[in-house]
Design a protein around this motif. Structure first.
Motif, short mmCIF file in Angstrom:
data_model
loop_
_atom_site.label_atom_id
_atom_site.label_comp_id
_atom_site.label_asym_id
_atom_site.label_seq_id
_atom_site.Cartn_x
_atom_site.Cartn_y
_atom_site.Cartn_z
N GLU A 26 0.83 -1.21 0.00
CA GLU A 26 0.00 0.00 0.00
C GLU A 26 0.87 1.26 0.00
OE1 GLU A 26 -2.15 -0.95 3.51
OE2 GLU A 26 -3.94 -1.65 2.44
N GLU A 27 1.98 1.22 0.76
CA GLU A 27 2.91 2.35 0.76
C GLU A 27 3.53 2.55 -0.61
OE1 GLU A 27 5.76 2.88 3.95
OE2 GLU A 27 4.62 1.51 5.20
N LEU A 28 3.87 1.45 -1.27
CA LEU A 28 4.45 1.53 -2.61
C LEU A 28 3.45 2.13 -3.58
CD1 LEU A 28 6.72 0.90 -4.64
CD2 LEU A 28 5.76 -1.41 -4.87
N ARG A 29 2.22 1.67 -3.52
CA ARG A 29 1.17 2.20 -4.40
C ARG A 29 0.99 3.70 -4.17
NH1 ARG A 29 -2.52 -0.74 -6.96
NH2 ARG A 29 -2.11 -2.54 -5.61
N GLN A 30 0.99 4.10 -2.91
CA GLN A 30 0.85 5.52 -2.56
C GLN A 30 2.08 6.30 -3.03
OE1 GLN A 30 1.02 7.15 1.70
NE2 GLN A 30 -1.19 7.07 1.32
N GLY A 31 3.26 5.71 -2.84
CA GLY A 31 4.49 6.39 -3.23
C GLY A 31 4.62 6.58 -4.73
N LEU A 32 3.99 5.70 -5.50
CA LEU A 32 4.07 5.78 -6.96
C LEU A 32 2.96 6.64 -7.57
CD1 LEU A 32 5.02 2.09 -7.88
CD2 LEU A 32 6.48 4.10 -8.12
N GLU A 33 2.23 7.36 -6.73
CA GLU A 33 1.09 8.12 -7.23
C GLU A 33 1.50 9.15 -8.29
OE1 GLU A 33 -2.56 10.96 -5.58
OE2 GLU A 33 -1.21 9.95 -4.17
N LYS A 34 2.60 9.86 -8.05
CA LYS A 34 3.05 10.86 -9.02
C LYS A 34 3.49 10.21 -10.32
CE LYS A 34 4.49 14.52 -5.82
NZ LYS A 34 5.63 15.32 -5.32
N THR A 35 4.15 9.05 -10.21
CA THR A 35 4.57 8.32 -11.41
C THR A 35 3.35 7.86 -12.19
OG1 THR A 35 6.64 7.58 -10.41
CG2 THR A 35 5.85 6.33 -12.29
N ARG A 36 2.31 7.39 -11.47
CA ARG A 36 1.08 6.94 -12.14
C ARG A 36 0.45 8.08 -12.93
NH1 ARG A 36 -0.09 3.96 -7.76
NH2 ARG A 36 -1.47 5.55 -6.91
N LYS A 37 0.41 9.28 -12.32
CA LYS A 37 -0.19 10.43 -13.00
C LYS A 37 0.62 10.84 -14.22
CE LYS A 37 -2.66 12.40 -9.08
NZ LYS A 37 -2.77 13.52 -8.12
N ASN A 38 1.94 10.71 -14.12
CA ASN A 38 2.83 11.11 -15.20
C ASN A 38 2.94 10.04 -16.29
OD1 ASN A 38 4.89 12.82 -16.43
ND2 ASN A 38 6.41 11.37 -15.68
N PHE A 39 2.50 8.86 -15.99
CA PHE A 39 2.79 7.70 -16.84
C PHE A 39 1.51 6.93 -17.16
CE2 PHE A 39 4.41 3.22 -17.08
CZ PHE A 39 5.24 3.38 -18.17
N THR A 40 1.00 6.20 -16.18
CA THR A 40 -0.14 5.32 -16.42
C THR A 40 -1.41 6.09 -16.78
OG1 THR A 40 0.82 3.95 -14.68
CG2 THR A 40 -1.32 3.28 -15.55
N GLU A 41 -1.72 7.14 -16.02
CA GLU A 41 -2.97 7.86 -16.26
C GLU A 41 -2.95 8.59 -17.61
OE1 GLU A 41 -4.20 10.26 -12.96
OE2 GLU A 41 -3.93 8.63 -11.52
N ARG A 42 -1.79 9.02 -18.03
CA ARG A 42 -1.68 9.64 -19.36
C ARG A 42 -1.95 8.60 -20.45
NH1 ARG A 42 3.66 12.77 -20.29
NH2 ARG A 42 2.55 13.31 -22.22
N MET A 43 -1.48 7.37 -20.24
CA MET A 43 -1.77 6.29 -21.19
C MET A 43 -3.26 5.96 -21.19
SD MET A 43 1.41 3.60 -21.27
CE MET A 43 1.79 3.42 -19.55
N GLU A 44 -3.85 5.94 -20.00
CA GLU A 44 -5.29 5.65 -19.90
C GLU A 44 -6.11 6.72 -20.62
OE1 GLU A 44 -5.85 5.47 -15.71
OE2 GLU A 44 -5.32 3.34 -15.56
N ASP A 45 -5.70 7.99 -20.46
CA ASP A 45 -6.40 9.09 -21.15
C ASP A 45 -6.29 8.93 -22.66
OD1 ASP A 45 -7.05 10.17 -18.72
OD2 ASP A 45 -5.44 11.67 -18.72
N LEU A 46 -5.10 8.54 -23.12
CA LEU A 46 -4.89 8.34 -24.56
C LEU A 46 -5.77 7.20 -25.08
CD1 LEU A 46 -3.36 8.85 -27.23
CD2 LEU A 46 -1.59 7.26 -26.40
N VAL A 47 -5.81 6.10 -24.33
CA VAL A 47 -6.65 4.96 -24.72
C VAL A 47 -8.12 5.38 -24.79
CG1 VAL A 47 -7.56 2.74 -23.91
CG2 VAL A 47 -5.09 3.15 -23.90
#
Length: 304
Positions: free
Chosen positions: A5-26
């Motif tokens: 859970e700490e890792l997931r929380q710690g990666l929040e900024k990376t998710r926004k910069n990376f995963t969520e941008r891919m999700e928006d594109l999809v």
């Protein structure tokens, strides 16, 4: 809160910069056309995955699209997630334990969390039942020896040192190895200086340490762990390449993954440096440190 859970929380900024941008594109894409591929490629590069690694991922994605393994943008994200997880698979043992003592050299530039990492590694293996010792061979940076002693107290392991600054690092290593052998220590962690401004001196210093170790333990050091700071992104790759020229690096410890937008560098390290990320740190606490698990990392990066 669990480490996952700490890792997931710690990666929040990376998710926004990376995963969520891919999700928006999809979400706005209809076809697996070149516009989609180009946009996806830019997102990967911006996410600090690295150009070489991005090219490899995109080549695999284009091939999957051409063979109809994936048929829509919505299928691209699960494909990339699985592909990255496969890329990050750790090969071989996490730590190469051989003989008594097993000697682990820890290298990296100042400020990446090298001494802190040694304290956490020492604590981890002490809790696992190993007899652990540290050697304070970073005699260049003021306060480094004292810092390791403090971590040694926290981890409840002895620290061999020659005072705070100016001592011969190789002499500290020699005494550390001899003490570890005499006390039947299982693992000896060796702190080293983090100078990069003079690569020649760094090389000479490390070479001398290797010679001292091998005179007493012919197959040592058994591991040389390179500590990198995740917040520096691609700069960490540049640092790593210099250490690869001067040290026999066997694996990477990636610190400060919590709060960085550049967590994609994990993928670049594996692909561009051909090194496994073996350990990760996500905070200042003694227990905010774990063996790197590719599946857990990728799940934390891709799943909300």
């Amino acid at each position: 809160m669990s480490f996952v859970e700490e890792l997931r929380q710690g990666l929040e900024k990376t998710r926004k910069n990376f995963t969520e941008r891919m999700e928006d594109l999809v979400g706005i894409s209809v076809d697996l056309d070149e516009d989609f591929m180009d946009e996806l490629e830019m997102i990967l590069v911006a996410g600090d995955v690295g150009i070489k690694t991005t090219e490899k991922i995109m080549q695999a994605l284009r091939k999957a699209a051409a063979t109809r393994e994936i048929k829509s943008p919505a299928e691209a994200l699960p494909f990339i997630k699985q592909y990255i997880a496969d890329m990050l698979t750790v090969k071989g043992p996490r730590m190469n334990f051989k003989g008594h003592p097993t000697i682990v050299l820890v290298v990296g530039v100042n400020g990446v969390g090298k001494t802190t990492t040694i304290g956490k590694l020492a604590n981890y293996y002490r809790l696992m039942g190993y007899k652990v010792m540290c050697a304070a061979a970073d005699t260049f940076r003021a306060g480094a020896v004292e810092q390791l002693k403090i971590w040694g107290e926290k981890a409840q392991v002895p620290v061999i040192s020659h005072g705070d600054i100016g001592a011969d690092p190789a002499a500290v290593v020699y005494d550390g190895v001899k003490a570890a052998m005499a006390r039947h220590i299982d693992v000896l962690f060796v702190d080293t200086a983090g100078r990069l401004h003079n690569k020649t001196n760094l090389m000479k210093e490390l070479d001398k340490m290797y010679r001292v170790i091998r005179k007493e333990v012919p197959d040592g050091p058994h591991e040389t762990l390179l500590v990198l700071d995740a917040t520096t992104g691609q700069n960490a790759i540049t640092q790593a390449k210099i250490f690869l020229e001067t040290a026999h690096v066997t694996g990477v410890v990636l610190t400060k993954l919590d709060g960085t937008a550049k967590g994609g560098v994990v993928v670049a390290i594996k692909e561009e440096l051909v090194l496994d990320v073996k350990w990760i740190g996500i905070g200042e606490g003694m227990m905010d440190f774990r063996p790197f698990d590719p599946k857990v990392f990728v799940d934390a990066l891709f799943d909300r």
